[in-house]
Scaffold this motif. Structure first.
Motif, short mmCIF file in Angstrom:
data_model
loop_
_atom_site.label_atom_id
_atom_site.label_comp_id
_atom_site.label_asym_id
_atom_site.label_seq_id
_atom_site.Cartn_x
_atom_site.Cartn_y
_atom_site.Cartn_z
N VAL A 32 0.85 -1.18 0.00
CA VAL A 32 0.00 0.00 0.00
C VAL A 32 0.89 1.24 0.00
O VAL A 32 1.73 1.39 0.89
CB VAL A 32 -0.92 0.02 1.24
N PRO A 33 0.73 2.12 -0.97
CA PRO A 33 1.51 3.36 -0.96
C PRO A 33 1.20 4.18 0.29
O PRO A 33 0.09 4.11 0.82
CB PRO A 33 1.03 4.10 -2.22
N ASP A 34 2.17 4.95 0.77
CA ASP A 34 2.00 5.72 2.00
C ASP A 34 0.77 6.60 1.99
O ASP A 34 0.11 6.77 2.99
CB ASP A 34 3.25 6.57 2.27
N GLY A 35 0.45 7.18 0.86
CA GLY A 35 -0.69 8.08 0.78
C GLY A 35 -2.03 7.38 0.98
O GLY A 35 -3.02 8.02 1.31
N LEU A 36 -2.07 6.07 0.80
CA LEU A 36 -3.33 5.34 0.92
C LEU A 36 -3.48 4.66 2.28
O LEU A 36 -4.48 4.03 2.53
CB LEU A 36 -3.43 4.29 -0.18
N ASN A 37 -2.50 4.77 3.13
CA ASN A 37 -2.54 4.10 4.43
C ASN A 37 -3.25 4.98 5.45
O ASN A 37 -2.65 5.46 6.40
CB ASN A 37 -1.12 3.76 4.87
N ASN A 38 -4.54 5.21 5.23
CA ASN A 38 -5.31 6.07 6.12
C ASN A 38 -5.91 5.26 7.26
O ASN A 38 -6.33 4.14 7.08
CB ASN A 38 -6.47 6.74 5.36
N SER A 39 -5.96 5.89 8.42
CA SER A 39 -6.63 5.24 9.53
C SER A 39 -8.13 5.48 9.40
O SER A 39 -8.58 6.35 8.66
CB SER A 39 -6.13 5.82 10.85
N MET A 40 -8.90 4.71 10.14
CA MET A 40 -10.35 4.86 10.10
C MET A 40 -10.73 6.26 10.58
O MET A 40 -11.65 6.88 10.04
CB MET A 40 -11.01 3.79 10.97
N ALA A 41 -10.02 6.79 11.56
CA ALA A 41 -10.32 8.12 12.08
C ALA A 41 -10.16 9.18 10.99
O ALA A 41 -10.98 10.10 10.88
CB ALA A 41 -9.43 8.44 13.26
N ASN A 42 -9.12 9.06 10.18
CA ASN A 42 -8.91 10.02 9.09
C ASN A 42 -10.02 9.94 8.06
O ASN A 42 -10.49 10.96 7.55
CB ASN A 42 -7.56 9.79 8.41
N ILE A 43 -10.42 8.72 7.76
CA ILE A 43 -11.48 8.55 6.76
C ILE A 43 -12.79 9.12 7.27
O ILE A 43 -13.49 9.84 6.57
CB ILE A 43 -11.62 7.05 6.40
#
Length: 80
Positions: A32-43
């Motif tokens: 997974v590229p760094d930009g796509l590694n979002n946490s649930m809180a960010n989403i």
């Protein structure tokens, strides 16, 4: 015969990758590229309702006063 030749050429381009995969001790699939590694809180924090149903749900949640941190056992029983 033409389809066979085309398929054979197409397959040839994958042979080096297949060989590397077979010879490696461990495969690393699905990086997974760094930009796509979002946490649930960010989403959740960046969510913008786009349909009437989503807007209605968001309004209901805001009016209920529930917070993201509220635990399930502390929520009021809304069952029948």
């Amino acid at each position: 015969k033409l389809k066979y030749d085309f398929a054979r050429k197409d397959i040839q381009k994958w042979l080096p990758q297949v060989k590397r995969n077979r010879e490696s001790e461990q495969l690393q699939l699905g990086q997974v590229p760094d930009g796509l590694n979002n946490s649930m809180a960010n989403i959740v924090s960046s969510f913008k309702p786009s349909t009437d149903f989503e807007k209605e749900l968001l309004t209901a949640l805001e009016e209920s006063g529930l917070q993201e941190n509220d635990r399930a056992d502390e929520m009021p029983d809304v069952g029948g």
